[in-house]
Write an enzyme that holds these catalytic residues in place. Structure first.
Site, PDB file in Angstrom:
ATOM      1  N   SER A   8       0.864  -1.162   0.000  1.00 42.01           N
ATOM      2  CA  SER A   8       0.000   0.000   0.000  1.00 42.01           C
ATOM      3  C   SER A   8       0.907   1.220   0.000  1.00 42.01           C
ATOM      4  O   SER A   8       1.895   1.252   0.731  1.00 42.01           O
ATOM      5  CB  SER A   8      -0.845  -0.017   1.274  1.00 42.01           C
ATOM      6  OG  SER A   8      -1.797   0.997   1.267  1.00 42.01           O
ATOM      7  N   GLU A  47       0.220  19.577  -5.198  1.00 40.33           N
ATOM      8  CA  GLU A  47      -1.226  19.721  -5.446  1.00 40.33           C
ATOM      9  C   GLU A  47      -1.923  18.425  -5.838  1.00 40.33           C
ATOM     10  O   GLU A  47      -3.024  18.467  -6.406  1.00 40.33           O
ATOM     11  CB  GLU A  47      -1.517  20.726  -6.573  1.00 40.33           C
ATOM     12  CG  GLU A  47      -1.094  22.125  -6.262  1.00 40.33           C
ATOM     13  CD  GLU A  47      -1.370  23.043  -7.427  1.00 40.33           C
ATOM     14  OE1 GLU A  47      -2.420  22.877  -8.064  1.00 40.33           O
ATOM     15  OE2 GLU A  47      -0.547  23.931  -7.682  1.00 40.33           O
ATOM     16  N   HIS A  77      -2.934   0.244  -3.928  1.00 43.29           N
ATOM     17  CA  HIS A  77      -3.152  -0.809  -2.935  1.00 43.29           C
ATOM     18  C   HIS A  77      -3.190  -2.113  -3.733  1.00 43.29           C
ATOM     19  O   HIS A  77      -3.938  -2.196  -4.715  1.00 43.29           O
ATOM     20  CB  HIS A  77      -4.477  -0.583  -2.189  1.00 43.29           C
ATOM     21  CG  HIS A  77      -4.596   0.799  -1.600  1.00 43.29           C
ATOM     22  ND1 HIS A  77      -3.867   1.208  -0.500  1.00 43.29           N
ATOM     23  CD2 HIS A  77      -5.316   1.877  -1.979  1.00 43.29           C
ATOM     24  CE1 HIS A  77      -4.153   2.475  -0.224  1.00 43.29           C
ATOM     25  NE2 HIS A  77      -5.032   2.907  -1.114  1.00 43.29           N
TER      26      HIS A  77
END
Lengths: 149, 149
Positions: free
Chosen positions: B55, B62, B68
Site C-alpha cells: 500500500s 497539489e 493498494h
C-alpha cells in the site's frame, strides 16, 4: 482477503478560508476524520502550497485519505479509499463540519467488485447543503441531500 | 488559481503476482508513473501488508498517486489526482505495463468544476484489455478499449 473497497470523492465549497490555509488544523482534522471512520493511521504527509493552501495524505492500513485546499476559492477536494470496516461517510461528516462547508458534493464508487466483468461502480453522486434554518429544528439529519445522478 | 483537477480511478486485474508483492518495485513504479505524468514528487510513503500486498502513496505538488495491491487476487487499485498540467493517462500506461495487467478499468472524474452548481463530473468509465494478438500487429494503440458508460 476480499478486494472490495469504497472510494468516496468529496468536494467542499463555501468553506472557512482560515481553516483551509491552516496546515496544522487541516492535518489534525484529517487525522480526526480517519479515526472517526474507524481506520488505523499509519503515516501522514502534509505540505503547504504557494501562495496559499494545503495538500496532504493520511496513509491508513489498506487505504488513504487525501485533501487539497484552495483558500482563495473557499474550496477543498478530498478522497477517501477504505477497505474492510472503514466508514468513509463518518470521515466526511467530520471534514464537512471542520471546514464549515456550505455545500458538499459526494461521489461514492465501489471498488474491487469483480462483478459481471466490471470492477468499479458508482453507487451515488449527490450534494448536501448546509441550511442553518433546518439545523434549528433539531432533526437527526439536518442536511438537505439532493441526488446528482 | 484554478481549482480544476482530474481524478483517475484505475483497477488492474490479471497482474504479475510477484510484482504486486514487491514493495521496492511498486514504489519505484509509482514514482516512475508520477514522473511520466510530468508531476513533481514531494514525498512517498509505502508499506507492506500482512500476509501480503503493498500500500502506498506518492505525494505530488497539489496532487497524489496511490496504490493498494492484492497479490492473492492478481489485483491492484490505483487513484491519481492531478491539477494543472499533470497527465494521469501517462501514469496509467506506466502502471499497466509495469504490473503486466491483462485488464484495466478506468474511471476519469473531473473535479473542482464549479459548473451549473456541480463540482464533479464523470468523464468516462471504460475497460482496456491487453490482447497479445493485437500487439503483434504493431498498431500504435494495441489496447482494445470498451466504454462501460
Amino acid at each position: 482477503m476480499n478486494t472490495r473497497g469504497q472510494h468516496l470523492l468529496a468536494e467542499y465549497n463555501g468553506c472557512d478560508v482560515e481553516v483551509l490555509d491552516d496546515l496544522k488544523r487541516i492535518e489534525s482534522l484529517m487525522n480526526e476524520a480517519a479515526r472517526a471512520a474507524q481506520t488505523k493511521v499509519v503515516a501522514s504527509v502534509f505540505q503547504p502550497f504557494r501562495p496559499q493552501g494545503v495538500s496532504g495524505v493520511v496513509v491508513i492500513e489498506e487505504s488513504h485519505l487525501s485533501i487539497h485546499t484552495w483558500p482563495e476559492h473557499g474550496y477543498a477536494s478530498v478522497d477517501f479509499f477504505t477497505c474492510g470496516r472503514g466508514m468513509p461517510i463518518r470521515a466526511h461528516e467530520v471534514i464537512r463540519d471542520g471546514l464549515r462547508a456550505e455545500r458538499s458534493e459526494l461521489m461514492l464508487v465501489d471498488r474491487g467488485l469483480n462483478l459481471s466483468g466490471q470492477s468499479m461502480q458508482m453507487r451515488y453522486h449527490r450534494e448536501e447543503l448546509a441550511d442553518p434554518s433546518t439545523t434549528i429544528t433539531g432533526l437527526n439529519d439536518p442536511v438537505p441531500i439532493r441526488p446528482l445522478m
